[in-house]
Write an enzyme that holds these catalytic residues in place. Structure first.
Site, PDB file in Angstrom:
ATOM      1  N   PRO A 284       0.851  -0.694  -0.481  1.00 26.66           N
ATOM      2  CA  PRO A 284       0.133  -0.015   0.013  1.00 26.66           C
ATOM      3  C   PRO A 284       0.967   1.356  -0.372  1.00 26.66           C
ATOM      4  O   PRO A 284       1.643   1.506   1.203  1.00 26.66           O
ATOM      5  CB  PRO A 284      -0.802  -0.118   1.079  1.00 26.66           C
ATOM      6  CG  PRO A 284      -0.074  -1.287   2.315  1.00 26.66           C
ATOM      7  CD  PRO A 284       0.408  -2.145   0.911  1.00 26.66           C
ATOM      8  N   MET A 285       0.170   2.032  -0.755  1.00 28.29           N
ATOM      9  CA  MET A 285       0.844   3.370  -1.064  1.00 28.29           C
ATOM     10  C   MET A 285       0.282   4.754  -1.073  1.00 28.29           C
ATOM     11  O   MET A 285      -0.362   4.616  -2.222  1.00 28.29           O
ATOM     12  CB  MET A 285       2.504   3.078  -2.138  1.00 28.29           C
ATOM     13  CG  MET A 285       3.598   2.080  -1.752  1.00 28.29           C
ATOM     14  SD  MET A 285       4.883   1.989  -3.650  1.00 28.29           S
ATOM     15  CE  MET A 285       3.106   0.847  -4.365  1.00 28.29           C
TER      16      MET A 285
ATOM     17  N   GLN B  70      -6.323  -1.224   3.591  1.00 24.62           N
ATOM     18  CA  GLN B  70      -5.696  -0.558   4.192  1.00 24.62           C
ATOM     19  C   GLN B  70      -6.252   0.169   5.102  1.00 24.62           C
ATOM     20  O   GLN B  70      -6.582   1.445   4.693  1.00 24.62           O
ATOM     21  CB  GLN B  70      -4.383  -0.628   4.304  1.00 24.62           C
ATOM     22  CG  GLN B  70      -3.523  -0.514   5.072  1.00 24.62           C
ATOM     23  CD  GLN B  70      -2.057   0.410   4.923  1.00 24.62           C
ATOM     24  OE1 GLN B  70      -1.531   1.285   4.348  1.00 24.62           O
ATOM     25  NE2 GLN B  70      -0.754  -1.232   5.521  1.00 24.62           N
TER      26      GLN B  70
ATOM     27  N   CYS C 222       3.104   3.531   8.969  1.00 24.27           N
ATOM     28  CA  CYS C 222       3.300   4.907   8.214  1.00 24.27           C
ATOM     29  C   CYS C 222       4.115   6.330   9.675  1.00 24.27           C
ATOM     30  O   CYS C 222       3.138   6.084  10.215  1.00 24.27           O
ATOM     31  CB  CYS C 222       2.291   5.320   7.756  1.00 24.27           C
ATOM     32  SG  CYS C 222       2.144   7.249   6.682  1.00 24.27           S
TER      33      CYS C 222
ATOM     34  N   ASN D 177       8.524  -6.737   4.400  1.00 26.36           N
ATOM     35  CA  ASN D 177       8.441  -5.202   3.350  1.00 26.36           C
ATOM     36  C   ASN D 177       9.734  -4.974   3.227  1.00 26.36           C
ATOM     37  O   ASN D 177      10.460  -4.396   4.199  1.00 26.36           O
ATOM     38  CB  ASN D 177       7.379  -4.858   3.607  1.00 26.36           C
ATOM     39  CG  ASN D 177       7.487  -3.409   2.744  1.00 26.36           C
ATOM     40  OD1 ASN D 177       7.292  -2.187   3.247  1.00 26.36           O
ATOM     41  ND2 ASN D 177       7.585  -3.376   1.741  1.00 26.36           N
TER      42      ASN D 177
ATOM     43  N   GLY E 208       7.476  -2.590  -3.105  1.00 29.04           N
ATOM     44  CA  GLY E 208       6.521  -1.338  -3.290  1.00 29.04           C
ATOM     45  C   GLY E 208       7.230  -0.078  -3.914  1.00 29.04           C
ATOM     46  O   GLY E 208       6.273  -0.486  -5.543  1.00 29.04           O
TER      47      GLY E 208
END
Length: 342
Positions: free
Chosen positions: A22-23, A75, A105, A216, A238
């Protein structure tokens, strides 16, 4: 409501899970649709969506997606168990295959909402959130975290977090193998400056052999991803996957055993043109789709011209799918096939 738990199935069969991370601002529905045209099996993630936004905001815009995107995970960001549970209930009819809680994050905006990486400091709250989310859904609930934040000792902080969330019912843990510094580093710097420590992630798996643990952070190639699978159950790419999406074209064969022909870039072009046409007909703009495709042929003959066309022509008023056709026409597709798996 019943559903299969693909994390449990992965542990049972020994089949890995390959995911695109997820970005924020990147993995929106258009990006995910594009990635799905290249890999049928990679697990795709939404951008982080804040629970409050789902409860009070434009739900259809935040949660809807094309059915072609499956398997796709939502997410969530948040730290209030009741709000997260409500967000999960609201999202249920959309049919996501997984719900993931963001505990990684480090941005100031996320910290101001008391969620993301700062939750590493309050593992009991993370556990309460997982427990509340599990109570209202049958789909897998997972956690994506760092190995620690600030002055935390990952050797104690990470196993404490894992033990708590697993006791609360988490189905899988994805670990970004870096610390996050909550003050003094930007989100970009937090992806590059804190050193990678894959060994601690490997150790988490060694002492929890029956738990799905994926890694990750810093993985650039499919060869590196395959090496990690000697130690963990899943790998998550990513920026490497976003900035050169052609890397995804060998995922199905290499990690899922699919018998596949070389990527048919002409077919992918046509599908993306049709998708863009539908999006524009519904009031969207070509640039919203095309921006995710700019890095597709990085390093190949014609890639510079390909980028120029998508970056300049797609933003023009009235731009249509023919811009995608013009961009693809600039690329040496034989070179693209030779780059698969690089």
């Amino acid at each position: 409501m019943t559903t299969s738990n693909f994390y449990a199935e992965a542990l049972k069969t020994g089949r890995p899970i390959f995911a695109v991370a997820p970005m924020i601002d990147w993995t929106d529905r258009h990006c995910r649709y594009f990635h799905r045209q290249i890999s049928r099996n990679a697990l795709l993630y939404t951008e982080m969506v804040v629970a409050d936004a789902i409860i009070h905001g434009p739900r259809e815009r935040l949660l809807s997606f094309d059915t072609a995107e499956h398997p796709v995970a939502l997410q969530l960001g948040g730290s209030d168990p009741a709000k997260l549970a409500e967000a999960v209930r609201i999202a249920a009819p959309y049919g996501y295959d997984e719900i993931n809680l963001n505990v990684g994050c480090p941005s100031d905006r996320v910290q101001s909402g008391t969620f993301g990486a700062c939750l590493m400091l309050t593992p009991e709250i993370v556990a309460a959130c997982v427990r509340a989310m599990k109570a209202v859904t049958d789909v897998p609930v997972t956690v994506k975290c760092r190995i620690g934040v600030d002055e935390q000792d990952p050797e104690t902080a990470l196993p404490d977090l894992l033990d708590r969330v697993l006791d609360a019912g988490a189905d899988a843990i994805w670990i970004h193998a870096r610390k996050a510094w909550l003050k003094g580093l930007s989100p970009k710097e937090n992806r590059e400056i804190p050193p990678l420590d894959y060994q601690i992630v490997y150790h988490m798996k060694e002492v929890r052999p029956d738990v799905f643990i994926g890694v990750n952070g810093g993985i650039q190639t499919l060869d590196e991803a395959a090496d990690h699978l000697n130690h963990v159950d899943g790998i998550m790419l990513g920026r490497a996957a976003y900035q050169n999406a052609a890397i995804l074209s060998d995922v199905d064969h290499r990690f899922y055993g699919a018998i596949t022909d070389p990527a048919d870039w002409g077919d992918i072009r046509d599908r993306m043109m049709a998708y863009a046409e539908r999006h524009i007909a519904n009031g969207g703009r070509l640039q919203q789709v095309a921006r995710h495709m700019v890095g597709l042929f990085t390093g190949l003959p014609g890639a510079r011209r390909y980028r120029q066309i998508l970056s300049t022509d797609a933003v023009k008023a009235g731009a249509g799918p023919e811009v995608i056709a013009a961009a693809f026409a600039a690329v040496d597709f034989e070179g693209a096939r030779e780059a698969v798996g690089a």
